[in-house]
Design an enzyme around this catalytic site. Structure first.
Site, PDB file in Angstrom:
ATOM      1  N   LYS A   1      -3.329  13.017 -18.130  1.00 42.76           N
ATOM      2  CA  LYS A   1      -3.272  13.839 -19.335  1.00 42.76           C
ATOM      3  C   LYS A   1      -1.899  13.721 -20.000  1.00 42.76           C
ATOM      4  O   LYS A   1      -1.547  12.662 -20.469  1.00 42.76           O
ATOM      5  CB  LYS A   1      -3.623  15.288 -18.977  1.00 42.76           C
ATOM      6  CG  LYS A   1      -4.913  15.416 -18.149  1.00 42.76           C
ATOM      7  CD  LYS A   1      -6.112  14.933 -18.934  1.00 42.76           C
ATOM      8  CE  LYS A   1      -7.450  15.265 -18.321  1.00 42.76           C
ATOM      9  NZ  LYS A   1      -7.873  14.500 -17.147  1.00 42.76           N
TER      10      LYS A   1
ATOM     11  N   TYR B   1     -10.386  23.254 -13.525  1.00 41.68           N
ATOM     12  CA  TYR B   1     -11.016  21.981 -13.837  1.00 41.68           C
ATOM     13  C   TYR B   1     -12.316  21.848 -13.035  1.00 41.68           C
ATOM     14  O   TYR B   1     -12.285  21.913 -11.808  1.00 41.68           O
ATOM     15  CB  TYR B   1     -10.052  20.830 -13.533  1.00 41.68           C
ATOM     16  CG  TYR B   1     -10.740  19.496 -13.561  1.00 41.68           C
ATOM     17  CD1 TYR B   1     -11.404  19.064 -14.705  1.00 41.68           C
ATOM     18  CD2 TYR B   1     -10.766  18.678 -12.448  1.00 41.68           C
ATOM     19  CE1 TYR B   1     -12.074  17.859 -14.730  1.00 41.68           C
ATOM     20  CE2 TYR B   1     -11.433  17.467 -12.459  1.00 41.68           C
ATOM     21  CZ  TYR B   1     -12.085  17.071 -13.608  1.00 41.68           C
ATOM     22  OH  TYR B   1     -12.758  15.883 -13.630  1.00 41.68           O
TER      23      TYR B   1
ATOM     24  N   ARG C   1       0.833  -1.210   0.000  1.00 39.15           N
ATOM     25  CA  ARG C   1       0.000   0.000   0.000  1.00 39.15           C
ATOM     26  C   ARG C   1       0.871   1.266   0.000  1.00 39.15           C
ATOM     27  O   ARG C   1       0.479   2.301  -0.524  1.00 39.15           O
ATOM     28  CB  ARG C   1      -0.949  -0.003   1.199  1.00 39.15           C
ATOM     29  CG  ARG C   1      -1.877   1.179   1.151  1.00 39.15           C
ATOM     30  CD  ARG C   1      -3.060   1.212   2.135  1.00 39.15           C
ATOM     31  NE  ARG C   1      -3.266   0.131   3.007  1.00 39.15           N
ATOM     32  CZ  ARG C   1      -2.891   0.125   4.301  1.00 39.15           C
ATOM     33  NH1 ARG C   1      -2.261   1.145   4.816  1.00 39.15           N
ATOM     34  NH2 ARG C   1      -3.154  -0.913   5.042  1.00 39.15           N
TER      35      ARG C   1
ATOM     36  N   ASP D   1      -1.862  23.671 -10.088  1.00 40.25           N
ATOM     37  CA  ASP D   1      -2.239  22.595 -11.003  1.00 40.25           C
ATOM     38  C   ASP D   1      -1.602  22.933 -12.346  1.00 40.25           C
ATOM     39  O   ASP D   1      -2.027  23.844 -13.055  1.00 40.25           O
ATOM     40  CB  ASP D   1      -3.771  22.507 -11.114  1.00 40.25           C
ATOM     41  CG  ASP D   1      -4.221  21.354 -12.010  1.00 40.25           C
ATOM     42  OD1 ASP D   1      -3.416  20.902 -12.843  1.00 40.25           O
ATOM     43  OD2 ASP D   1      -5.387  20.922 -11.884  1.00 40.25           O
TER      44      ASP D   1
HETATM   45  C1  LIG Z   1      -6.500  20.539 -15.080  1.00 37.95           C
HETATM   46  C2  LIG Z   1      -7.015  19.287 -14.436  1.00 37.95           C
HETATM   47  N1  LIG Z   1      -6.704  19.037 -13.165  1.00 37.95           N
HETATM   48  C3  LIG Z   1      -7.159  17.929 -12.548  1.00 37.95           C
HETATM   49  C4  LIG Z   1      -7.959  17.010 -13.202  1.00 37.95           C
HETATM   50  C5  LIG Z   1      -8.449  15.789 -12.487  1.00 37.95           C
HETATM   51  O1  LIG Z   1      -7.662  14.696 -12.872  1.00 37.95           O
HETATM   52  P1  LIG Z   1      -8.189  13.188 -12.967  1.00 37.95           P
HETATM   53  O2  LIG Z   1      -9.253  13.131 -14.005  1.00 37.95           O
HETATM   54  O3  LIG Z   1      -6.942  12.427 -13.318  1.00 37.95           O
HETATM   55  O4  LIG Z   1      -8.711  12.825 -11.613  1.00 37.95           O
HETATM   56  C6  LIG Z   1      -8.285  17.214 -14.535  1.00 37.95           C
HETATM   57  C7  LIG Z   1      -9.137  16.250 -15.255  1.00 37.95           C
HETATM   58  O5  LIG Z   1      -9.632  16.497 -16.324  1.00 37.95           O
HETATM   59  C8  LIG Z   1      -7.818  18.393 -15.156  1.00 37.95           C
HETATM   60  O6  LIG Z   1      -8.151  18.684 -16.430  1.00 37.95           O
END
Ligand SMILES: Cc1ncc(COP(=O)(O)O)c(C=O)c1O
Length: 392
Positions: free
Chosen positions: A204, A107, A55, A179
């Site tokens: 991504k 997001y 884990r 982010d």
């Molecule tokens: C800019 C951004 N941050 C975070 C996320 C969340 O990531 P995940 O879908 O891998 O949980 C996304 C998902 O589309 C995103 O576009």
């Protein structure tokens, strides 16, 4: 990677060499996938290699984490089962009820979760973080503990000045988390600009092949918050699995070449689309007319990313019709993979979204740029023709 040099390596060389990729027993260039969930104690009742239980301890996961840490210039990186698991871990690790400042445009999934953060005792203010004065005004001395920004931010590709926001955050003794999913470490290194933690949806660009869901956090330093993030991840079992980490590692080997090519394609298409009769606005930080272009020029080096959006003049229904009329572009959510995607974003974002109904979001893949362009042109032409036929 063998210790051939102590000089910092470019992302191009780092990902191609995959640090630590040479396996010790056989000398294999590619690491095996470490699937074991448990490890042997020695006769002295110790764990000689430091691996105890799956884990928390997995060599495949650690190998990918080490590469991400190197790419971000971080002290340490952790991988999670998704970007959402990574992002939420930061909030869940906050010690006491905290006021959080977050980008208004971000997001949507994370924004939706943040909107309900009150249940954990925190309060959140959604601020246009490209407006530094607005951020300064939103800081509550003694209360604001975390600034969360996304840049370029999804789906308007708003640019937030990381260095300036880090000054504001640190003056308030708050932490800055960025982010950086869209920028990738190829174009932006948030920690070098003063951020404390950088976050990625590794689903991504880091993975890049639309076949892994993963998230990453990388820290400038191992402090109190980071150590709580580490403990929580171990206790709650939020780490990425071995096979996904191995796939991610494989994907990251081509990160540099992929994202540079995707950014070139996005830039070419964005430039060509400006002024098109069916398009009201092209949103791409690489365009001189984009509101964040000057900041992007300062903090993004080598490219502006592979994402752009357009606003369709005839509105929401026409935008949806364009997305339905393309052949090469795949109509799907997510982004950063090798195949180009188109999405009518408002259809997925729902309540409280700042995304206009006429917006189409594009993720440039690795296809031929002219073929992508022609496909889009015929879809726009079809929609224009249909709209003028229905008007006449
Ligand atoms: C800019 C951004 N941050 C975070 C996320 C969340 O990531 P995940 O879908 O891998 O949980 C996304 C998902 O589309 C995103 O576009």
């Amino acid at each position: 990677m063998d210790d051939q040099t102590k000089a910092p390596l470019t992302t191009k060389t780092l990902v191609a060499q995959t640090p630590g990729a040479r396996e010790r027993i056989t000398g294999a260039i590619t690491q095996p996938i470490h699937m074991s969930s448990t490890f042997l104690r020695d006769a002295d009742n110790r764990y000689p290699a430091g691996y105890v239980y799956g884990r928390t301890d997995n060599a495949s996961v650690q190998q990918a984490e080490d590469l991400i840490a190197k790419l971000e210039g971080a002290e340490e990186a952790f991988l999670f089962g998704s970007g959402m698991a990574a992002a939420s871990s930061v909030l869940l690790a906050l010690e006491k009820p905290t006021h959080i400042i977050a980008s208004k445009v971000m997001y949507w999934g994370f924004r939706s979760w943040l909107r309900e953060i009150g249940r954990y005792g925190h309060r959140v203010s959604f601020i246009e973080t490209s407006d530094l004065d607005a951020v300064r005004a939103a800081v509550r001395p003694g209360e604001t503990g975390l600034l969360w920004i996304e840049t370029p931010s999804n789906p308007l590709w708003t640019i937030t000045d990381i260095a300036a926001i880090s000054e504001i955050a640190h003056a308030a003794s708050a932490i800055l988390c960025v982010d950086s999913t869209v920028a990738t470490p190829v174009f932006t290194r948030p920690l070098a600009l003063g951020a404390d933690i950088v976050m990625h949806s590794a689903t991504k660009y880091l993975n890049g092949h639309s076949d892994v869901v993963a998230g990453a956090l990388a820290t400038a330093r191992d402090g109190q918050l980071w150590s709580r993030i580490r403990d929580l991840r171990g206790q709650l079992g939020n780490a990425l699995g071995a096979f996904d980490a191995w796939l991610l590692m494989r994907g990251m080997r081509t990160l540099d070449i992929r994202v540079r090519s995707q950014a070139r394609t996005a830039a070419t298409l964005a430039e060509r689309l400006v002024g098109h009769a069916a398009i009201a606005q092209v949103l791409y930080p690489g365009l001189a007319q984009h509101a964040g272009h000057d900041t992007a020029l300062r903090q993004m080096s080598g490219g502006f990313g592979g994402m752009f959006s357009v606003r369709v003049k005839q509105g929401e229904r026409a935008a949806i019709a364009v997305a339905a009329a393309v052949n090469l572009w795949k109509r799907a959510t997510s982004f950063g993979g090798i195949e180009s995607l188109i999405e009518h974003r408002a259809s997925i974002e729902g309540d409280g979204s700042p995304c206009p109904g006429d917006l189409l979001r594009f993720s440039a893949g690795l296809e031929d740029v002219d073929e992508l362009y022609l496909d889009l042109m015929q879809a726009l032409a079809q929609t224009l023709a249909q709209t003028s036929a229905s008007v006449s």
